[in-house]
Enzyme design. Structure first.
Site, short mmCIF file in Angstrom:
data_model
loop_
_atom_site.label_atom_id
_atom_site.label_comp_id
_atom_site.label_asym_id
_atom_site.label_seq_id
_atom_site.Cartn_x
_atom_site.Cartn_y
_atom_site.Cartn_z
N SER A 22 0.85 -1.19 0.00
CA SER A 22 0.00 0.00 0.00
C SER A 22 0.88 1.24 0.00
O SER A 22 1.60 1.51 0.96
CB SER A 22 -0.90 0.02 1.23
OG SER A 22 -1.51 1.30 1.32
N HIS A 47 -1.02 -1.31 -4.35
CA HIS A 47 -2.33 -0.92 -3.83
C HIS A 47 -2.35 0.59 -3.59
O HIS A 47 -1.47 1.14 -2.92
CB HIS A 47 -2.56 -1.67 -2.51
CG HIS A 47 -3.88 -1.45 -1.86
ND1 HIS A 47 -5.00 -2.16 -2.21
CD2 HIS A 47 -4.26 -0.62 -0.86
CE1 HIS A 47 -6.03 -1.78 -1.44
NE2 HIS A 47 -5.60 -0.84 -0.62
N ASP A 49 -4.69 3.81 -2.24
CA ASP A 49 -5.85 4.13 -1.40
C ASP A 49 -6.38 5.52 -1.71
O ASP A 49 -5.69 6.51 -1.49
CB ASP A 49 -5.44 4.06 0.07
CG ASP A 49 -5.22 2.63 0.52
OD1 ASP A 49 -6.18 1.85 0.46
OD2 ASP A 49 -4.09 2.30 0.91
N MET A 51 -9.24 8.32 -0.87
CA MET A 51 -10.19 8.69 0.21
C MET A 51 -10.87 10.01 -0.12
O MET A 51 -10.25 10.89 -0.73
CB MET A 51 -9.44 8.82 1.53
CG MET A 51 -8.66 7.58 1.90
SD MET A 51 -7.78 7.80 3.45
CE MET A 51 -6.81 6.30 3.50
N HIS A 80 -8.15 1.20 -4.54
CA HIS A 80 -9.17 0.98 -3.51
C HIS A 80 -9.91 2.29 -3.29
O HIS A 80 -9.36 3.24 -2.74
CB HIS A 80 -8.43 0.51 -2.23
CG HIS A 80 -9.28 0.38 -1.03
ND1 HIS A 80 -8.76 0.17 0.23
CD2 HIS A 80 -10.63 0.39 -0.86
CE1 HIS A 80 -9.74 0.08 1.11
NE2 HIS A 80 -10.88 0.23 0.47
N MET A 82 -12.25 4.46 -1.49
CA MET A 82 -12.99 4.72 -0.24
C MET A 82 -13.80 5.99 -0.45
O MET A 82 -13.50 7.05 0.10
CB MET A 82 -12.00 4.85 0.92
CG MET A 82 -11.42 3.51 1.34
SD MET A 82 -9.93 3.67 2.33
CE MET A 82 -8.72 3.63 1.04
N MET A 151 -11.68 -5.73 4.83
CA MET A 151 -10.89 -4.83 5.67
C MET A 151 -10.69 -5.44 7.06
O MET A 151 -11.64 -5.94 7.68
CB MET A 151 -11.61 -3.47 5.84
CG MET A 151 -11.80 -2.66 4.57
SD MET A 151 -10.29 -2.30 3.65
CE MET A 151 -9.33 -1.39 4.89
N ASP A 186 -6.84 -6.20 4.09
CA ASP A 186 -6.24 -4.86 4.11
C ASP A 186 -6.36 -4.26 5.51
O ASP A 186 -7.47 -4.04 5.99
CB ASP A 186 -6.98 -3.98 3.08
CG ASP A 186 -6.40 -2.59 2.93
OD1 ASP A 186 -5.41 -2.27 3.59
OD2 ASP A 186 -6.97 -1.83 2.11
C1 DX5 Z 1 -6.61 1.94 5.14
C2 DX5 Z 1 -6.13 1.53 3.78
C3 DX5 Z 1 -5.01 0.58 3.81
C4 DX5 Z 1 -3.77 1.05 4.53
C5 DX5 Z 1 -3.16 -0.17 5.14
O1 DX5 Z 1 -7.73 2.71 4.98
O2 DX5 Z 1 -7.18 0.93 3.03
O3 DX5 Z 1 -4.68 0.11 2.50
O4 DX5 Z 1 -2.83 1.67 3.70
O5 DX5 Z 1 -2.11 0.24 5.92
P1 DX5 Z 1 -1.47 -0.64 7.07
O6 DX5 Z 1 -0.90 -1.87 6.40
O7 DX5 Z 1 -0.48 0.26 7.64
O8 DX5 Z 1 -2.57 -1.02 8.03
ZN ZN Z 2 -6.63 -0.02 1.06
#
Ligand code: DX5
Ligand code: ZN
Length: 250
Positions: A22, A47, A49, A51, A80, A82, A151, A186
């Protein structure tokens, strides 16, 4: 403009268990350097993320950064989303370079129309659920998409603690999904937790802090892969252990 050929899910499946770094945990001042060390470590997918400050109480990065990552690497990009309203953003993220586009079941109780849109855009659909969301909401769609992501933290932030509620959910998904699906996890995945998720049936392990926060990324990558490999429920990958080192540090 995304010109990269779409990765084949079947070729990714041949490499499982796969560590899926990630980039949220990368050093954004040296993103290309971190991507290069992940490539050298053996990463086969990344990956990303995204948001919106609404579906999750945080913001991360957006389209120009995805475009820059696309220019920096040919690895498949697993994006991903969100987002409370992912539908409007599917075309722009595809155009920016996304190969996988994953949406949350919490905002799309029937995700099939969005899966159709994602496929029409030439990308690969994924479905994500949060820890409190019952697995029964996801199971009916497990074979309508290529990636089912569960998750193990509430999304929005890296570096949180792994919630073991995910284990039973992954076992249930593993029972229902056929062998052509990527089953992913994740949040809080690291050396102490990865074996349990592998044993539950996951084959794609998103990991941020535990990998990119480590001083020796290649050694940590190999350690995580080796731990996941040992605990795959049915493993045909015994020969792959020859590729990994034994001296990885935690
Ligand atoms: C959280 C993200 C994850 C995050 C995971 O909202 O979806 O992908 O980057 O990070 P770690 O591995 O640090 O929990
Ligand atoms: Zn993620």
């Amino acid at each position: 403009m995304n010109t990269s050929p779409l990765p084949s899910v079947s070729s990714l499946l041949r490499g499982v268990p796969l560590i899926n770094p990630s980039l949220l945990a990368a050093d954004f001042a040296h993103l290309e350097r971190d991507i290069r060390s992940l490539e050298e470590a053996g990463a086969e997918i990344l990956h990303l993320d995204i948001m919106d400050g609404h579906f999750v109480p945080n913001l991360s990065f957006g389209i120009p950064v995805v475009e820059a990552i696309r220019r920096a690497t040919e690895l498949p990009l697993d994006v991903h989303l969100m987002l409370q309203y992912p539908e409007s953003y599917l075309p722009v993220f595809r155009k920016a370079g996304a190969d996988f586009l994953s949406i949350h079941i919490e905002v799309a109780p029937d995700p099939r129309p969005m899966f159709d849109t994602i496929r029409r855009l030439g990308a690969i659909p994924g479905l994500v659920s949060n820890p409190p969301t019952p697995v029964e909401t996801v199971l009916p769609f497990a074979n309508d998409c290529d990636l089912i992501l569960t998750m193990s933290v509430m999304p929005g932030f890296g570096g949180q603690s792994f919630n073991p509620v995910v284990l039973e959910k992954i076992r249930r998904i593993r029972e229902v999904a056929d062998d052509t699906r990527l089953i992913s996890v994740d949040g809080g995945v690291g050396a102490e937790t990865i074996a349990a998720v592998a044993a539950a049936g996951a084959n794609l392990f998103v990991t941020g802090t535990a990998l990119l926060g480590h001083p020796d990324i290649p050694a940590q990558f190999q350690l995580l892969r080796r731990l996941a490999l040992q605990d795959q429920p049915s493993t045909n990958f015994a020969d792959a252990t020859a590729d990994v080192h034994n001296g990885g540090s935690q």
